[in-house]
Design an enzyme around this catalytic site. Sequence first.
Site, PDB file in Angstrom:
ATOM      1  N   HIS A 161      42.901  46.614  30.748  1.00 37.46           N
ATOM      2  CA  HIS A 161      42.163  45.592  31.107  1.00 37.46           C
ATOM      3  C   HIS A 161      41.081  46.420  31.962  1.00 37.46           C
ATOM      4  O   HIS A 161      41.045  47.717  32.506  1.00 37.46           O
ATOM      5  CB  HIS A 161      42.827  45.114  32.586  1.00 37.46           C
ATOM      6  N   LYS A 556      42.994  32.947  40.980  1.00 37.91           N
ATOM      7  CA  LYS A 556      41.870  32.070  40.720  1.00 37.91           C
ATOM      8  C   LYS A 556      41.869  30.612  40.633  1.00 37.91           C
ATOM      9  O   LYS A 556      40.892  29.894  41.061  1.00 37.91           O
ATOM     10  CB  LYS A 556      41.106  32.829  39.427  1.00 37.91           C
TER      11      LYS A 556
END
Length: 890
Positions: A161, A556
């Site tokens: 990532h 999120k």
Amino acid sequence: MHEPTPTEALDLVGRHEAGQEIPEQMRGDVRLLGSLLGRVLRESGSPGLYEDVERLRTATIQAYTDESDEAFARAAAIADSFSVERADEVARAFTVYFHLVNLAEEHQRVRVLRERDGRPEREDVADSVAAAFVRLAEEVGDDTALNRLRALRFHPVFTAHPTEARRRAISTGIRRLSGLLEEHDTSVQGGAEQRRSQRRMLEEIDTLWRTAPLRPEKPSPTDEVRSVMAAFDDTLFTAVPHVYRRVDDALQGPAAGSRAPIVQPFVRVGTWVGGDRDGNPYVTAKVTRTAAGIASEHVLLGLERAANRIGRTLTLDAGTTPPSDALLALWTKLRSADEDAADEIAQRSPNEPHRRIMLLLARRIAATRTRNADLAYRDPEHLLEDLRTVQASLAAGGAPRQAYGHLQQLIWQVQTYGFHLAELEVRQHSDVHAKVLAELDAGGARSELTEEVLEVFRAIAYIQERFGPRAAGRYIVSFTRSAQDLANVHRLARYAAGPDAQPPVLDVIPLFETFDDLQAAPGILAEIVDDPDFAARLAQTERRLEVMLGYSDSSKDVGPVAANLALYEAQAAIAEWAQQNRIELTLFHGRGGALGRGGGPANSAILAQPPHSVDGRFKLTEQGEVIFARYGDPAIAMRHIDQVAAAILMASAPSNEERNRRAAARYADIARVMEESSRERFFSLVKAQGFAPWFATVTPMEEVGLLALGSRPARRGLSVESLEDLRAIPWVFAWTQARINLAGWFGLGTALSAVGDEQMLREAYEQWPLFRAMIDNVGMSLAKADDRIARKYLALGDRADLAELVMDEMTLTRDWVIRIAGGDGLLANKPVLQRAVKLRSPYVDALSLLQLRALRALRDAPEDAAPDAGQQRLLLLSVSGVAAGLQNTG
């Protein structure tokens, strides 16, 4: 007017910390490194650079200490006064300074760890595996505690990532500096060796200054594989067996090393690097094969060298240490396969049978690496069998210390890493599987996507055949929304194998990411275990099952507070389901480095998990800057592994499980109120009309995507009209850069206000581990935020209502966190962390001011004009510098 030196500037911060003094040795390191950087800036920077750096630094320190608007405005005016070229140099100077301060702080941590290890009594290491074992034994008895220790499993999984803002060249330069700083520590004050180390440090810092801080292009997936290998080569290969040794030393006392160890290897390393293709078109089946080959090359080389070292030192004469019959039989077998080498080794070691065997085993390991079929080992189990033959012979021959010394560490390394190093995991989006299956079921020509998806399964089969079944086989289905999403993987594997071959052995792992998916998880699991493929695999593994939980997208999706509570509820429900169905559950935590993505201290998070959700097994993702922060230095890596493993062991202690069970029941109503109110508050922001383009305007979200951090794209689509396609990393990264850190705390203030009972909340902080971890993590997140700078970023947009909503929630949350945690400010109960934040904040402010001026210039440019290259570069430089200063990105 006297301009402060770097050390004097540091002293200003130190005095502001009300007695929280920097340790003298660390102060000396910062003084040394700062003075060397100052010299480099004078010698290698353009005329006047050093003076401009000091001018901005003095102004930001003044603004930080007196907190007046006038002082802040003076600092901002200095940042705005620089030419773009000078601002570029200043940003680079501050970034190098942060790398050096971070190095000094890491060096101090290592120094403290070594001093602690040197004490005769180690009562202060209360969070070690050895101490946890003693406490656990007091609760459950020695035999049960020993069984749990032997079943312990810590499974970090390295991912690619893109959250490491530093180039690999920068990281390796800092690592060289670390070695020089250590040399400087041990050399005579003012002596030739110290002068030499200072000269070499000056050279390395000058190289850092001259090295371009930004990658010219995105790394390829293969580059990412090789980058992660550095953590293995430099640290993990030797650090992990040293952890085992430390635990065994503590448990066995004086007998340690003279008899078989109590400790079984409890670390397994996983990797997504080269296997995670969710949204990354550059990770192909070919890349996956290459990744496995690179990892195997590294571990086999390490094992070969270790076997050779042991062989060269194992000079025990047959008269003092007679070989066993099994060892002599092994010699005959090895000699017949490698006769010329055996004769040569026998001539050099005429009466040293154990040495001869080890040197031949090293040759067999080398043959495995070079794929010499005549000598290569078929699998690591056969190597272990040979090593244990040597070990048993040594023990029977009266040399137990040689049997259970370095040879034992090699055995631990083979048990931990096999011939594959890291268990390579594949991840793909459920929608891709569904699309490919629809095409296959329809017949006709196969698209490029379909062929690539099928080729991945063939790559897994190849890796299992080449490196062993542990080398690959876990297949993670991101955005799992139904049992069919999981069953599809086995169907695709059969398609890939064709009618005449067996598909690879697969452990299909659901990844539940959104709020709705987390709530649906138990029902999906209950359905999938009746699927024939799943049922068959459960039978083969004695009903072992992994389930992955996503922290990033859930945060999120509904905000950090509701996501944390939903994750806890999902874990509790899944663990209860697993208990009822006699399944050995391993929960895989998809945690990031930032607090908005499940970051924070891992050991406190483990102890806050629901009953039976750990049970001696903990798996989590480690990514970006976290990999090198936790595993870059051997001493820090050993401490981290020891701490986490201790927490895993204690998480299942009856006292800890009962504490979590009682707290969850007692504060269930509070949790419900917090979840509902925080989610509503979060939605009032992110679901407001026009929020997505406003977010892209007031943060460097778009520009973050230009940084060459990783091979994976920053978002799934091209539009910022919706957050649905925005990945969690740039969501967190952008808020962090704006010094708002919204992803880590937004909604908590409203949630606590909705509860309202301050005394009850303080009691919850003391008694409810999940709540305490949440409050402490938010405290860290807010401590790295800055009101005045945040307002400047929010002013870039034209939505005063949204800006006011953000700042009101920040103020409300900060007020509640301080009241609940106690003290007169954030992190008052964590003085070391508070010092680290305050140490850096004024200097981060300087970079933030440079970033703001670049953002304003880019935002104010005509829409049809090409972006100003100088301002864009300044922005990216400042992004890298702020990431170094805050010590996290996404």
